[in-house]
Write an enzyme that holds these catalytic residues in place. Structure first.
Site, mmCIF file in Angstrom:
data_model
loop_
_atom_site.group_PDB
_atom_site.id
_atom_site.type_symbol
_atom_site.label_atom_id
_atom_site.label_comp_id
_atom_site.label_asym_id
_atom_site.label_seq_id
_atom_site.Cartn_x
_atom_site.Cartn_y
_atom_site.Cartn_z
ATOM 1 C CG ASP A 239 8.035 -31.311 -26.263
ATOM 2 O OD1 ASP A 239 7.096 -30.483 -26.178
ATOM 3 O OD2 ASP A 239 8.871 -31.465 -25.354
ATOM 4 C CE1 TYR B 110 11.127 -30.891 -29.179
ATOM 5 C CE2 TYR B 110 12.518 -32.856 -29.045
ATOM 6 C CZ TYR B 110 12.065 -31.660 -28.513
ATOM 7 O OH TYR B 110 12.569 -31.216 -27.326
ATOM 8 C CD GLU C 25 16.003 -31.706 -27.293
ATOM 9 O OE1 GLU C 25 15.005 -32.447 -27.184
ATOM 10 O OE2 GLU C 25 16.096 -30.627 -26.691
#
Ligand code: SF4
Length: 357
Positions: free
Chosen positions: A135, A117, A34
């Site tokens: 996102d 997120y 991520e």
């Protein structure tokens, strides 16, 4: 609502891309992917993910690595504060959580470099928590499908979208829902020319019905692009070259580059450059070559860069200029192993630096 969830999950199960970080529930690998994929395309980020997991297969290994080696691995991805936060976060997880990521969304958000997120991604993919990952892909998909025109750059808009996604996420397999919304936004409901003809959500989509695909989502924040003219001096003396570690601020903090002269406009002539360079006795240096101008585009800046290769046989002159630029000398053959901005790395790969005769 249920229809939206069923359609999107069923589409995902048949069509999603096989990506290494989707095959695992290891929070370390999910977190790593991520962070790498923030502001980076999947194809670009994938080799970095593979390199990082090969060299540092667990969080302990990453925490114990030195920062320069991490910046070196990160080289080319840009936004180097992400790499520094990656290291900081690994050290925090080791020191404060016994080497295990916290399992809850709220606790994950407290770690360095982990925003809502990323915290949601780790909490749902690794630990199955029912929390929505929103996102850019998900903003776009929800905005178009439900006709939500709140500004996605504003905190109020972000709250609206998070609450919307949170109201949709199912209790069983929240991870699947999150993956599906992100993948649908990335693969079908794309920023330009969304593939509405093949979209399973077409019936019921606000943007499709009202032909508003180009107007949604709404994002008002304008990015002001600044032009900068950078002139690098590659100063050599008897097989050594001067490089300087950037300080802790700015886009390249912690990386090395060459002594830099920044101008209000592009300088193409060495004498003109000297006029802009106090404490530099150009007479004792021989001009090798002046490069073409390279353009490097960042989110908020356009960099116009030129390299001036110069050399001297005079030890005192080399020492003087080294001090004037507060730089360090390195053997030429070591320069490739030093963490540096990608445009410098590319220049060095294209131009073999030669020592002074
Ligand atoms: S129909 Fe088009 S605009 Fe609507 S969700 Fe699908 S791809 Fe996006």
């Amino acid at each position: 609502m249920q229809d939206f969830v069923n359609k999107i999950v069923s589409w995902y199960e048949k069509n999603h891309r096989q990506l290494p970080w989707r095959e695992t529930h290891d929070p370390y690998r999910i977190w790593l992917s991520e962070i790498i994929l923030q502001q980076t395309r999947v194809e670009q980020g994938r080799p970095y993910y593979e390199q990082f997991t090969t060299e540092h297969p667990n969080i302990q290994s990453l925490a114990e690595a030195n920062e320069e080696s991490i910046l070196r691995l990160w080289q080319g991805l840009g936004y180097y504060s992400r790499a520094r936060n990656l290291h900081k976060c690994a050290k925090t997880v080791m020191a404060e959580h016994g080497g295990h990521f916290p399992k809850k969304f709220e606790d994950l958000k407290k770690l360095p470099g982990i925003g809502p997120y990323t915290a949601a991604a780790i909490a749902s993919f690794a630990f199955g928590e029912k929390v929505a990952c929103v996102d850019g892909n998900v903003y776009r998909l929800l905005s178009r499908f439900f006709g939500i025109s709140d500004d996605i750059a504003s905190p109020k808009g972000q709250k609206v979208f998070f609450e919307k996604a949170q109201s949709l996420i199912p209790s069983d397999r929240p991870d699947l829902f999150n993956q599906a919304t992100m993948e649908m936004g990335a693969m079908v409901c794309t920023p330009k020319k969304p593939n509405c003809m093949y979209c399973p959500l077409q019936a019921g989509c606000f943007a499709f019905e009202h032909n508003k695909q180009e107007e949604l989502p709404v994002k008002t924040k304008k990015v002001k692009v600044k032009k900068r003219y950078l002139h690098y001096l590659i100063i050599k003396h008897e097989g050594e070259v001067l490089m300087k570690k950037r300080d802790t601020k700015g886009i390249w903090a912690g990386l090395y580059d060459f002594p830099l002269i920044e101008g209000k406009e592009a300088i193409v002539d060495f004498d003109d450059l000297l006029e802009n360079t106090p404490n530099f006795n150009g007479g004792k240096f021989l001009l090798g070559q002046i490069s073409q101008q390279y353009k490097h585009v960042l989110t908020h800046q356009q960099l116009f860069v030129r390299f001036f290769e110069i050399s001297t046989k005079n030890q005192a002159a080399f020492q003087q200029v080294k001090e004037a630029f507060q730089s360090h000398s390195f053997p030429l053959e070591e320069t490739m192993g030093i963490p540096k901005p990608i445009l410098i790395d590319q220049y060095l790969k294209e131009h073999q630096l030669e020592g002074v005769e």
